[in-house]
Design a protein around this motif. Structure first.
Motif, PDB file in Angstrom:
ATOM      1  N   HIS A  62     -37.513  66.102  49.057  1.00  0.00           N
ATOM      2  CA  HIS A  62     -37.719  65.673  47.673  1.00  0.00           C
ATOM      3  C   HIS A  62     -38.904  64.743  47.452  1.00  0.00           C
ATOM      4  O   HIS A  62     -39.329  64.583  46.301  1.00  0.00           O
ATOM      5  N   ALA A  63     -39.421  64.114  48.481  1.00  0.00           N
ATOM      6  CA  ALA A  63     -40.563  63.214  48.303  1.00  0.00           C
ATOM      7  C   ALA A  63     -41.850  64.031  48.279  1.00  0.00           C
ATOM      8  O   ALA A  63     -42.036  64.916  49.109  1.00  0.00           O
ATOM      9  N   PRO A  64     -42.727  63.753  47.343  1.00  0.00           N
ATOM     10  CA  PRO A  64     -44.001  64.481  47.300  1.00  0.00           C
ATOM     11  C   PRO A  64     -44.790  64.292  48.591  1.00  0.00           C
ATOM     12  O   PRO A  64     -44.620  63.304  49.309  1.00  0.00           O
ATOM     13  N   ALA A  65     -45.671  65.216  48.864  1.00  0.00           N
ATOM     14  CA  ALA A  65     -46.433  65.210  50.114  1.00  0.00           C
ATOM     15  C   ALA A  65     -47.198  63.912  50.341  1.00  0.00           C
ATOM     16  O   ALA A  65     -47.277  63.415  51.450  1.00  0.00           O
ATOM     17  N   ALA A  91     -46.430  60.895  49.318  1.00  0.00           N
ATOM     18  CA  ALA A  91     -45.600  59.701  49.120  1.00  0.00           C
ATOM     19  C   ALA A  91     -45.645  58.792  50.339  1.00  0.00           C
ATOM     20  O   ALA A  91     -45.740  59.245  51.480  1.00  0.00           O
TER      21      ALA A  91
END
Length: 173
Positions: free
Chosen positions: A22-25, A27
């Motif tokens: 769920h964390a953007p690349a 992040a």
């Protein structure tokens, strides 16, 4: 985006997987482990009070602190390996729920796992520490099940509605 992932024994793989998914690349991911002070503190106190005044080299609390630090390092290393991308590892000591809330002050997302009764859906699936964090986190929270969530059959049946109150007699003046 700053993502804080609470790494706790027994539930950390699900948290790391959720952060990875769920964390953007780009992040900034921080893996946080909190070592409680109560066990080593109790050992220090017992040793000082009962066993070893004058022999600090024999204090079992010190050994417990070293073991806890080594365990936390290994757990964070395992979590970082499972995450499979750059991250920061952070170790704190104190009351877990308070340290997690304090660490989440600058986060855009906090990932944690249910820490209570995980055999049923509902509020008891959060233990006291998890409930405190969910209630006090100053950022959005992603709450995950450490294993497959129980089915909807685990939801208790609705309580019957109470009967309506009896009609009131008219008041006379």
């Amino acid at each position: 985006m700053a993502v804080l992932v609470w790494i706790a024994e027994g539930t950390w793989p699900a948290c790391v997987d959720a952060a990875r998914d769920h964390a953007p690349a780009g992040a900034d991911v921080v893996l946080l482990h909190v070592t409680p002070v109560d066990v080593a503190g109790a050992a220090h106190g017992a040793f000082a009070g009962l066993l070893g005044r004058g022999h600090p080299e024999r204090d079992p609390g010190t050994r417990l602190e070293h073991l806890a630090a080594a365990s936390a390092d290994q757990l964070l290393a395992d979590a970082a390996r499972r995450l499979g991308r750059p991250c920061t590892r952070q170790e704190r000591t104190g009351r877990a729920e308070r340290e997690v809330v304090a660490a989440s002050a600058g986060a855009d997302l906090l990932v944690l796992a249910r820490d209570g009764d995980r055999t049923h859906l509902g509020p008891r699936s959060l233990g006291p520490a998890g409930r405190f964090v969910v209630d006090h986190a100053p950022c959005p929270v992603l709450l995950v099940w450490p294993e497959t969530a129980p089915g909807s059959a685990a939801i208790p049946p609705p309580q019957p509605s109470p009967p309506p109150p009896p009609p009131r007699a008219p008041e006379h003046r």
